[in-house]
Design a protein around this motif. Sequence first.
Motif, short mmCIF file in Angstrom:
data_model
loop_
_atom_site.label_atom_id
_atom_site.label_comp_id
_atom_site.label_asym_id
_atom_site.label_seq_id
_atom_site.Cartn_x
_atom_site.Cartn_y
_atom_site.Cartn_z
N HIS A 37 0.82 -1.28 0.09
CA HIS A 37 -0.15 0.05 0.17
C HIS A 37 1.04 1.25 0.13
N PRO A 38 0.38 2.46 -0.72
CA PRO A 38 1.29 3.47 -0.70
C PRO A 38 1.62 3.97 0.87
N ASP A 39 0.76 3.68 1.58
CA ASP A 39 0.99 4.31 3.04
C ASP A 39 1.41 3.31 4.00
N LEU A 40 2.34 2.28 3.35
CA LEU A 40 2.84 1.17 4.19
C LEU A 40 3.67 1.74 5.64
N ALA A 41 3.39 1.48 6.65
CA ALA A 41 4.31 1.39 7.71
C ALA A 41 4.89 -0.21 8.07
N TYR A 42 6.07 -0.16 7.78
CA TYR A 42 6.91 -1.41 7.83
C TYR A 42 7.71 -1.13 9.17
N THR A 43 7.51 -2.01 10.17
CA THR A 43 8.10 -1.93 11.37
C THR A 43 9.17 -2.82 11.29
N HIS A 44 10.52 -2.75 11.88
CA HIS A 44 11.30 -3.70 11.85
C HIS A 44 11.45 -4.16 13.54
N SER A 45 12.13 -5.45 13.59
CA SER A 45 12.18 -5.87 15.16
C SER A 45 13.19 -5.12 16.19
N ASN A 46 13.74 -4.04 15.29
CA ASN A 46 14.45 -3.08 16.23
C ASN A 46 13.61 -1.86 16.58
N GLY A 47 12.57 -1.85 16.28
CA GLY A 47 11.56 -0.68 16.58
C GLY A 47 11.57 0.26 15.41
N GLY A 115 -10.23 -3.92 -5.29
CA GLY A 115 -10.32 -5.33 -5.97
C GLY A 115 -8.97 -5.81 -5.54
N ARG A 116 -7.78 -5.05 -5.02
CA ARG A 116 -6.66 -5.74 -4.92
C ARG A 116 -6.30 -5.74 -3.34
N TRP A 117 -5.59 -6.88 -2.95
CA TRP A 117 -5.05 -6.80 -1.60
C TRP A 117 -3.41 -6.12 -1.45
N LEU A 118 -3.44 -4.96 -0.67
CA LEU A 118 -2.06 -4.58 -0.26
C LEU A 118 -1.57 -4.50 1.03
N LEU A 119 -0.59 -4.79 1.27
CA LEU A 119 0.21 -4.62 2.52
C LEU A 119 0.17 -3.17 2.87
N LEU A 120 -0.55 -3.14 4.20
CA LEU A 120 -0.65 -2.06 4.96
C LEU A 120 0.33 -1.56 5.93
N ALA A 121 0.51 -2.81 6.59
CA ALA A 121 1.47 -2.73 7.87
C ALA A 121 1.88 -3.83 8.35
N TYR A 122 3.28 -3.82 8.71
CA TYR A 122 3.83 -5.05 9.23
C TYR A 122 4.51 -4.97 10.49
N GLN A 123 4.46 -5.76 11.67
CA GLN A 123 5.07 -5.40 12.79
C GLN A 123 5.54 -6.74 13.44
N PRO A 124 6.95 -6.94 13.59
CA PRO A 124 7.31 -8.00 14.38
C PRO A 124 7.53 -7.75 15.78
N THR A 125 7.62 -8.73 16.69
CA THR A 125 8.17 -8.70 17.92
C THR A 125 8.98 -9.80 18.06
N VAL A 126 10.09 -9.48 18.90
CA VAL A 126 11.28 -10.46 19.11
C VAL A 126 10.75 -11.24 20.01
N LEU A 127 10.87 -12.66 19.67
CA LEU A 127 10.46 -13.57 20.57
C LEU A 127 11.70 -13.93 22.05
N PRO A 128 11.17 -14.15 22.97
CA PRO A 128 12.08 -14.30 24.20
C PRO A 128 13.11 -15.47 24.07
N GLU A 129 14.16 -15.24 24.44
CA GLU A 129 15.13 -16.43 24.17
C GLU A 129 14.63 -17.54 24.82
N ALA A 130 15.20 -18.73 24.39
CA ALA A 130 14.78 -19.91 24.99
C ALA A 130 15.36 -19.98 26.43
N ARG A 131 14.70 -20.46 27.32
CA ARG A 131 15.38 -20.75 28.80
C ARG A 131 15.89 -22.14 29.00
#
Length: 131
Positions: A37-47, A115-131
């Motif tokens: 999407h032209p207004d894409l908000a693409y967030t990375h795992s570093n914020g 009629g088209r699907w467009l990626l508007l936003a993406y947001q990852p969240t870091v998984l906690p490290e295995a303990r």
Amino acid sequence: MTAGTAADVEATIRDLEESRYAAVISGDIEAFSAHAHPDLAYTHSNGVTDTLDSYREKLRAGYYVYHRIDHPVDRILVCGDTAVVVGEMHADITAGGTRKTLANKALAVWVRENGRWLLLAYQPTVLPEAR
């Protein structure tokens, strides 16, 4: 394209997710852009959040280089012309010259316009490290 059944929409979104990840792995910025999407908000795992233009520029400049991405989908929620993909994103990337391995939960938001699907936003969240 008609609205289709929920199963049809889910299959379409799964295909689009596959295609957008394949585009960044192959470095095909135009193919990725065709899904965005032209207004894409693409967030990375570093914020850091990129717009479509700033993300494309970072891809072109080689700031982000994707070597491998696995993206299991837990579920896809469809509400009208919005689809939310709930899953994970595991990847080997180079970001800013540093090789990294990512392990994230992830949300992707797709909207249907004209009629088209467009990626508007993406947001990852870091998984906690295995303990």
